[in-house]
Motif scaffolding. Sequence first.
Motif, short mmCIF file in Angstrom:
data_model
loop_
_atom_site.label_atom_id
_atom_site.label_comp_id
_atom_site.label_asym_id
_atom_site.label_seq_id
_atom_site.Cartn_x
_atom_site.Cartn_y
_atom_site.Cartn_z
N GLU B 1 1.09 -1.44 -0.01
CA GLU B 1 0.09 -0.02 0.22
C GLU B 1 1.23 0.99 -0.16
O GLU B 1 1.65 1.04 0.96
CB GLU B 1 -0.89 -0.50 1.43
CG GLU B 1 -1.63 0.97 1.33
CD GLU B 1 -2.98 0.95 2.74
OE1 GLU B 1 -3.06 0.11 3.03
OE2 GLU B 1 -2.72 2.09 2.99
N ALA B 2 0.81 2.70 -0.63
CA ALA B 2 1.37 3.04 -1.20
C ALA B 2 1.29 3.57 0.15
O ALA B 2 -0.06 4.26 0.85
CB ALA B 2 1.42 3.88 -2.86
N GLY B 3 2.17 5.16 0.85
CA GLY B 3 1.79 5.68 1.52
C GLY B 3 1.43 7.11 1.16
O GLY B 3 0.88 6.78 0.50
N VAL B 4 1.41 8.33 2.05
CA VAL B 4 1.49 9.58 1.66
C VAL B 4 2.65 10.03 0.62
O VAL B 4 3.79 9.65 1.88
CB VAL B 4 1.10 10.45 3.45
CG1 VAL B 4 1.00 11.96 2.72
CG2 VAL B 4 -0.11 10.06 3.59
N THR B 5 1.98 10.89 -0.43
CA THR B 5 3.15 11.35 -1.00
C THR B 5 2.87 13.16 -1.19
O THR B 5 1.56 13.70 -0.66
CB THR B 5 3.75 10.70 -2.06
OG1 THR B 5 1.72 10.86 -2.70
CG2 THR B 5 2.69 9.39 -2.51
N GLN B 6 3.90 13.83 -1.19
CA GLN B 6 3.90 14.93 -1.58
C GLN B 6 5.26 15.59 -2.19
O GLN B 6 5.49 15.08 -2.65
CB GLN B 6 4.00 16.10 0.15
CG GLN B 6 3.58 15.08 1.18
CD GLN B 6 3.84 15.71 2.85
OE1 GLN B 6 4.33 15.70 3.97
NE2 GLN B 6 3.62 17.36 2.73
N PHE B 7 4.75 16.29 -3.14
CA PHE B 7 5.27 17.09 -3.69
C PHE B 7 5.00 18.30 -3.70
O PHE B 7 4.26 18.97 -4.17
CB PHE B 7 4.65 16.46 -5.38
CG PHE B 7 5.65 17.14 -6.74
CD1 PHE B 7 5.40 18.41 -7.20
CD2 PHE B 7 6.79 16.68 -7.37
CE1 PHE B 7 5.51 19.11 -8.72
CE2 PHE B 7 7.41 16.88 -8.19
CZ PHE B 7 6.66 18.26 -9.03
N PRO B 8 6.13 19.29 -4.36
CA PRO B 8 7.43 18.64 -4.08
C PRO B 8 8.18 18.66 -3.14
O PRO B 8 7.77 18.54 -2.24
CB PRO B 8 8.67 19.91 -5.28
CG PRO B 8 7.80 21.30 -4.57
CD PRO B 8 5.94 20.79 -4.59
N SER B 9 9.68 17.73 -3.67
CA SER B 9 10.19 17.58 -2.03
C SER B 9 10.87 19.32 -1.97
O SER B 9 10.87 19.01 -0.41
CB SER B 9 11.29 16.25 -2.06
OG SER B 9 12.10 17.06 -3.61
N HIS B 10 11.59 19.64 -2.52
CA HIS B 10 12.33 20.93 -2.21
C HIS B 10 11.61 21.90 -2.99
O HIS B 10 11.36 21.51 -3.87
CB HIS B 10 13.52 21.23 -2.26
CG HIS B 10 13.95 19.69 -1.59
ND1 HIS B 10 14.61 18.78 -0.93
CD2 HIS B 10 14.68 19.91 -0.74
CE1 HIS B 10 15.06 18.38 -0.96
NE2 HIS B 10 15.14 18.31 0.46
N SER B 11 11.52 23.35 -2.16
CA SER B 11 11.03 24.27 -3.04
C SER B 11 12.06 25.77 -2.37
O SER B 11 11.68 25.41 -1.37
CB SER B 11 9.64 24.48 -2.92
OG SER B 11 9.19 25.31 -3.99
N VAL B 12 12.53 26.07 -3.30
CA VAL B 12 13.17 27.34 -3.53
C VAL B 12 12.46 28.59 -3.76
O VAL B 12 12.42 28.40 -5.41
CB VAL B 12 14.42 27.35 -3.50
CG1 VAL B 12 15.17 28.52 -3.19
CG2 VAL B 12 15.12 25.89 -2.63
N ILE B 13 12.15 29.74 -3.27
CA ILE B 13 11.44 30.49 -3.92
C ILE B 13 11.52 31.55 -3.62
O ILE B 13 12.70 31.51 -2.07
CB ILE B 13 9.50 30.68 -4.16
CG1 ILE B 13 9.50 30.54 -2.68
CG2 ILE B 13 9.23 29.39 -4.72
CD1 ILE B 13 7.88 30.48 -2.61
#
Lengths: 112, 117
Positions: B1-13
Motif C-alpha cells: 500500500e502506498a503511503g502519503v506522498t508530497q510534491f515537491p520535495s523541495h521548493s526555493v522561491i
Amino acid sequence: EDQVTQSPEALRLQEGESSSLNCSYTVSGLRGLFWYRQDPGKGPEFLFTLYSAGEEKEKERLKATLTKKESFLHITAPKPEDSATYLCAVGGYGGSQGNLIFGKGTKLSVKP
Amino acid sequence: EAGVTQFPSHSVIEKGQTVTLRCDPISGHDNLYWYRRVMGKEIKFLLHFVKESKQDESGMPNNRFLAERTGGTYSTLKVQPAELEDSGVYFCASSQDLGPLAYNEQFFGPGTRLTVL
C-alpha cells in the motif's frame, strides 16, 4: 494551554546500552499519546498510540509506557539502526480530534 | 500500500512569489492534515480536512495560506505571497475514520522543504 516537553534533547548511547526517553505533557483531557520516529529528511513514522494511564506497548526493542503526566519510551539493547529523532505528540479533548501537539523530539545516536 | 506522498520535495522561491504544495493521502483515508515545522521549533498543526470539508483550520497562520481538497482526494496548500518566515518543512498526514471513540492514528508524508529567500 496544551503542551508537550521531551527530554533529553539529545542522547548518545553505546550499542547495547539501554535507556529511556521522557515525554511530559499537559493537556485538557487526553485523547491519545503518540510516539513517532523520524529519520533525517523523512516524515515522522508512527510507532505507538497510548490511550490511558498504565497502558504499555512494545515493538522490537522499544517499549512505551504512560502515566497521567508523562510517557516513557524505553529502548532495550539499542542498535545503530535505532538512531533517529523520537517525537511525542498528544491529542486532547480541548482541541479537535485531528490537532496533534508535538514535542521538539529527542535525537538518539547509537554508536557501535 | 502506498503511503502519503508530497510534491515537491523541495521548493526555493523568492519573497512575494506564490508556491503550491500538494499532498496525496493514503487511499481510503478521509482525514487529511497539514503540519509545519519551522527550524528549531516543534511540528505544529495547520489544518484538518474530513473528505473535502475543513474540520479545523485553527493553526493556519494568516490569510496568505489557502488549503483545498477538491473531491476529497488530494490536497493543495498555497502560500501567496510567500514571506521569509514561511520557510520550513510542510508535512501532510492522513488517517482513517475510526469513529468518535478512537483516536485516528496519523501517517505522515516525507514533507516539502520550503525555502523563501
